[in-house]
Design a protein around this motif. Sequence first.
Motif, PDB file in Angstrom:
ATOM      1  N   LEU A  13      -5.437  14.246   3.360  1.00  0.00           N
ATOM      2  CA  LEU A  13      -6.221  14.267   4.702  1.00  0.00           C
ATOM      3  C   LEU A  13      -6.483  12.867   5.011  1.00  0.00           C
ATOM      4  CD1 LEU A  13      -8.051  17.497   4.050  1.00  0.00           C
ATOM      5  CD2 LEU A  13      -5.992  17.312   5.773  1.00  0.00           C
ATOM      6  N   LEU A  14      -6.716  11.819   4.146  1.00  0.00           N
ATOM      7  CA  LEU A  14      -7.390  10.725   4.272  1.00  0.00           C
ATOM      8  C   LEU A  14      -6.474   9.717   3.790  1.00  0.00           C
ATOM      9  CD1 LEU A  14     -11.030  10.993   2.736  1.00  0.00           C
ATOM     10  CD2 LEU A  14     -10.317  11.043   5.123  1.00  0.00           C
ATOM     11  N   SER A  15      -6.266   8.744   4.546  1.00  0.00           N
ATOM     12  CA  SER A  15      -5.462   7.716   4.179  1.00  0.00           C
ATOM     13  C   SER A  15      -6.207   6.531   3.475  1.00  0.00           C
ATOM     14  CB  SER A  15      -4.903   7.046   5.536  1.00  0.00           C
ATOM     15  OG  SER A  15      -5.872   6.194   6.166  1.00  0.00           O
ATOM     16  N   ARG A  16      -5.403   5.632   2.827  1.00  0.00           N
ATOM     17  CA  ARG A  16      -6.254   4.635   1.873  1.00  0.00           C
ATOM     18  C   ARG A  16      -7.093   3.780   2.802  1.00  0.00           C
ATOM     19  NH1 ARG A  16      -4.530   3.701  -3.320  1.00  0.00           N
ATOM     20  NH2 ARG A  16      -2.712   4.936  -3.707  1.00  0.00           N
ATOM     21  N   GLU A  17      -6.770   3.715   4.140  1.00  0.00           N
ATOM     22  CA  GLU A  17      -7.549   2.807   5.059  1.00  0.00           C
ATOM     23  C   GLU A  17      -8.801   3.388   5.377  1.00  0.00           C
ATOM     24  OE1 GLU A  17      -3.948   3.566   5.800  1.00  0.00           O
ATOM     25  OE2 GLU A  17      -3.313   1.742   4.963  1.00  0.00           O
ATOM     26  N   ALA A  18      -8.854   4.757   5.551  1.00  0.00           N
ATOM     27  CA  ALA A  18     -10.123   5.400   5.926  1.00  0.00           C
ATOM     28  C   ALA A  18     -11.092   5.737   4.724  1.00  0.00           C
ATOM     29  CB  ALA A  18      -9.620   6.956   6.323  1.00  0.00           C
ATOM     30  N   ILE A  19     -10.415   5.906   3.501  1.00  0.00           N
ATOM     31  CA  ILE A  19     -11.376   5.597   2.592  1.00  0.00           C
ATOM     32  C   ILE A  19     -12.894   4.553   2.518  1.00  0.00           C
ATOM     33  CG2 ILE A  19     -11.909   5.794  -0.117  1.00  0.00           C
ATOM     34  CD1 ILE A  19      -9.158   7.369   0.124  1.00  0.00           C
ATOM     35  N   GLY A  20     -12.361   3.597   2.574  1.00  0.00           N
ATOM     36  CA  GLY A  20     -13.372   2.286   2.608  1.00  0.00           C
ATOM     37  C   GLY A  20     -14.441   2.526   3.566  1.00  0.00           C
ATOM     38  N   PRO A  21     -14.056   2.632   4.939  1.00  0.00           N
ATOM     39  CA  PRO A  21     -15.244   2.707   5.763  1.00  0.00           C
ATOM     40  C   PRO A  21     -15.986   3.964   5.799  1.00  0.00           C
ATOM     41  CG  PRO A  21     -13.215   2.348   6.949  1.00  0.00           C
ATOM     42  CD  PRO A  21     -12.529   2.398   5.225  1.00  0.00           C
ATOM     43  N   LEU A  22     -15.317   5.001   5.016  1.00  0.00           N
ATOM     44  CA  LEU A  22     -15.953   6.340   4.811  1.00  0.00           C
ATOM     45  C   LEU A  22     -17.146   5.987   3.663  1.00  0.00           C
ATOM     46  CD1 LEU A  22     -13.385   9.328   5.161  1.00  0.00           C
ATOM     47  CD2 LEU A  22     -15.463   8.694   6.487  1.00  0.00           C
ATOM     48  N   VAL A  23     -16.779   5.290   2.481  1.00  0.00           N
ATOM     49  CA  VAL A  23     -17.669   5.126   1.478  1.00  0.00           C
ATOM     50  C   VAL A  23     -18.827   4.087   1.978  1.00  0.00           C
ATOM     51  CG1 VAL A  23     -17.860   3.844  -0.678  1.00  0.00           C
ATOM     52  CG2 VAL A  23     -15.938   5.649  -0.425  1.00  0.00           C
ATOM     53  N   HIS A  24     -18.040   3.193   2.877  1.00  0.00           N
ATOM     54  CA  HIS A  24     -19.433   2.037   3.565  1.00  0.00           C
ATOM     55  C   HIS A  24     -20.469   3.071   4.385  1.00  0.00           C
ATOM     56  CE1 HIS A  24     -20.886  -0.727   6.336  1.00  0.00           C
ATOM     57  NE2 HIS A  24     -20.645  -1.532   5.473  1.00  0.00           N
ATOM     58  N   LEU A  25     -19.874   3.865   5.164  1.00  0.00           N
ATOM     59  CA  LEU A  25     -20.742   4.371   5.864  1.00  0.00           C
ATOM     60  C   LEU A  25     -21.712   5.370   5.114  1.00  0.00           C
ATOM     61  CD1 LEU A  25     -18.520   5.583   8.967  1.00  0.00           C
ATOM     62  CD2 LEU A  25     -20.597   4.102   8.867  1.00  0.00           C
TER      63      LEU A  25
END
Length: 68
Positions: free
Chosen positions: A7-19
């Motif tokens: 469901l999540l790409s590697r590019e999406a995990i960083g911003p989600l953790v940051h938020l």
Amino acid sequence: MAPMSELLSREAIGPLVHLGLGIFFLVYFVISYALTRISAAHVILFLNLIPIPLLLCGALLAGAPEEA
């Protein structure tokens, strides 16, 4: 239901953790500030009410399911 890795790409995990961490520290700062201004009983009352408008906004704006 698909695994989270699909469901999540590697590019999406960083911003989600940051938020997630950013919001966590922002809320921590606001709670600390509120405790210096008003009593702990009032702060806890408002903290317990926070999930209600968040669930309503999620359901209305994002079309999130009402069941969690």
